[in-house]
Structure formats: structure tokens, C-alpha cells
Design an enzyme around this catalytic site. Structure first.
Site, PDB file in Angstrom:
ATOM      1  N   SER A  86       0.835  -1.194   0.000  1.00 10.39           N
ATOM      2  CA  SER A  86       0.000   0.000   0.000  1.00 10.39           C
ATOM      3  C   SER A  86       0.870   1.242   0.000  1.00 10.39           C
ATOM      4  O   SER A  86       1.986   1.234   0.521  1.00 10.39           O
ATOM      5  CB  SER A  86      -0.894  -0.005   1.245  1.00 10.39           C
ATOM      6  N   LYS A  87       0.340   2.315  -0.556  1.00 13.82           N
ATOM      7  CA  LYS A  87       1.065   3.588  -0.515  1.00 13.82           C
ATOM      8  C   LYS A  87       1.224   4.077   0.919  1.00 13.82           C
ATOM      9  O   LYS A  87       2.033   4.930   1.207  1.00 13.82           O
ATOM     10  CB  LYS A  87       0.346   4.625  -1.369  1.00 13.82           C
TER      11      LYS A  87
END
Length: 169
Positions: A153-154
Site C-alpha cells: 500500500s502507498k
């Protein structure tokens, strides 16, 4: 889209739709919106001036072929695409309408995204055709995973930085 009869107003309440979803679930089948039998276009157009409604795309009665640069050709039959919502009861566009219009306005030529979005692609292609837009090149790339196998995930860097900061205090 409504003027060309490519979209139409629908008046089911959230409660009515929830009941239909529960029925589909009880019957162990996927929920698929089906326009009511005896639907009257003129009456629906008159009702939309005075009643809350959504706007739905009239799904095509044909197979949509997604030409994917990673997966190859993927076919979606007419039974896999329902008359999905374009504009919600509150007047706001759905993700599907917004992304298609936005991509066209920005001149997007290639769409690269995760495989979880493959099921959205025939909807986007159907809408692009209804709006007489071009269709970008699609590539549904495998997910990048963390060392533990979870989806990267970012926000992962934020989590790691927060954990390090908490250890420092």
C-alpha cells in the site's frame, strides 16, 4: 445519454434494492439489477422531474471484449454486466462515470491498474461506447506484495515511519 436512450432513471429505494440483494444472497446467486417488466420510458422521464432517482446505463446486449496487454483477451457476456448506476440519488456521479469522463478529458491513452479492477473494465468500455469516447489500452498488472505476502500500500511507508517514531519515544 438519457436523450439517446442509453441511460434511464430508476426509482427503486435503497430499501427495495437491499431486499433484492438479500433475496439474491438467500438464493445463492449474485445480485444483478434487472429493469422492471413493463418499464415505461415516457412515464419514467416524467417521474424524474418530481421523484428521487438514480440514472443507470442501459447495459449492452452483446459480449464486451477487453483487450488486456497482460491478460490477453477477456470476454464479458451480457449476463455479466447489469444496468449500473451512473448518477446517484443525491446527484453525484459514481466512480464509473467520473473515471471514464475524467480519462477522456485528460486524454488518457493507457490504463494500468490491479487485477481487482478487471471487472470494472467492461462497464467502462460500455460507457465509453455510449458516450462515443475512445477506449484506452488496458493492462491489469499483478499486485506488488510486501515480504509477508500482503498487498503493498502507498501507506506502508507511513506505517513504518510511525512505528519507528513511536520506538524513539
Amino acid at each position: 445519454l438519457i436523450e439517446r436512450d442509453s441511460a434511464y432513471p430508476a426509482f427503486e429505494t435503497p430499501e427495495e434494492l437491499d431486499a433484492l440483494r438479500k433475496l439474491a444472497n438467500a438464493e445463492k446467486r449474485a445480485f444483478r439489477y434487472v429493469r422492471a417488466a413493463g418499464w415505461d420510458r415516457a412515464a419514467a422521464l416524467a417521474r424524474m422531474q418530481r421523484e428521487p432517482h438514480v440514472v443507470r446505463l442501459r447495459a449492452p446486449d452483446e459480449t464486451i471484449l477487453v483487450r488486456d496487454q497482460i491478460l490477453g483477451d477477456v470476454s464479458f457476456g451480457p449476463d455479466q454486466i447489469d444496468d449500473f448506476v451512473l448518477r446517484k440519488r443525491d446527484g453525484f456521479p459514481t466512480y464509473h462515470l467520473a473515471v471514464v469522463v475524467d480519462d477522456e478529458a485528460m486524454g488518457v491513452t493507457h490504463v494500468l491498474r490491479g487485477p481487482e479492477h478487471l471487472s470494472n473494465t467492461p462497464k467502462h468500455i460500455a460507457l465509453q461506447r455510449a458516450l462515443a469516447y475512445g477506449t484506452p489500452i488496458y493492462a491489469h498488472i499483478p499486485l506488488i506484495q510486501n515480504a509477508d505476502g500482503s498487498k503493498m500500500s502507498k501507506r506502508d511507508k507511513d506505517k513504518a515511519a510511525r512505528a519507528l517514531a513511536q520506538q524513539a519515544f
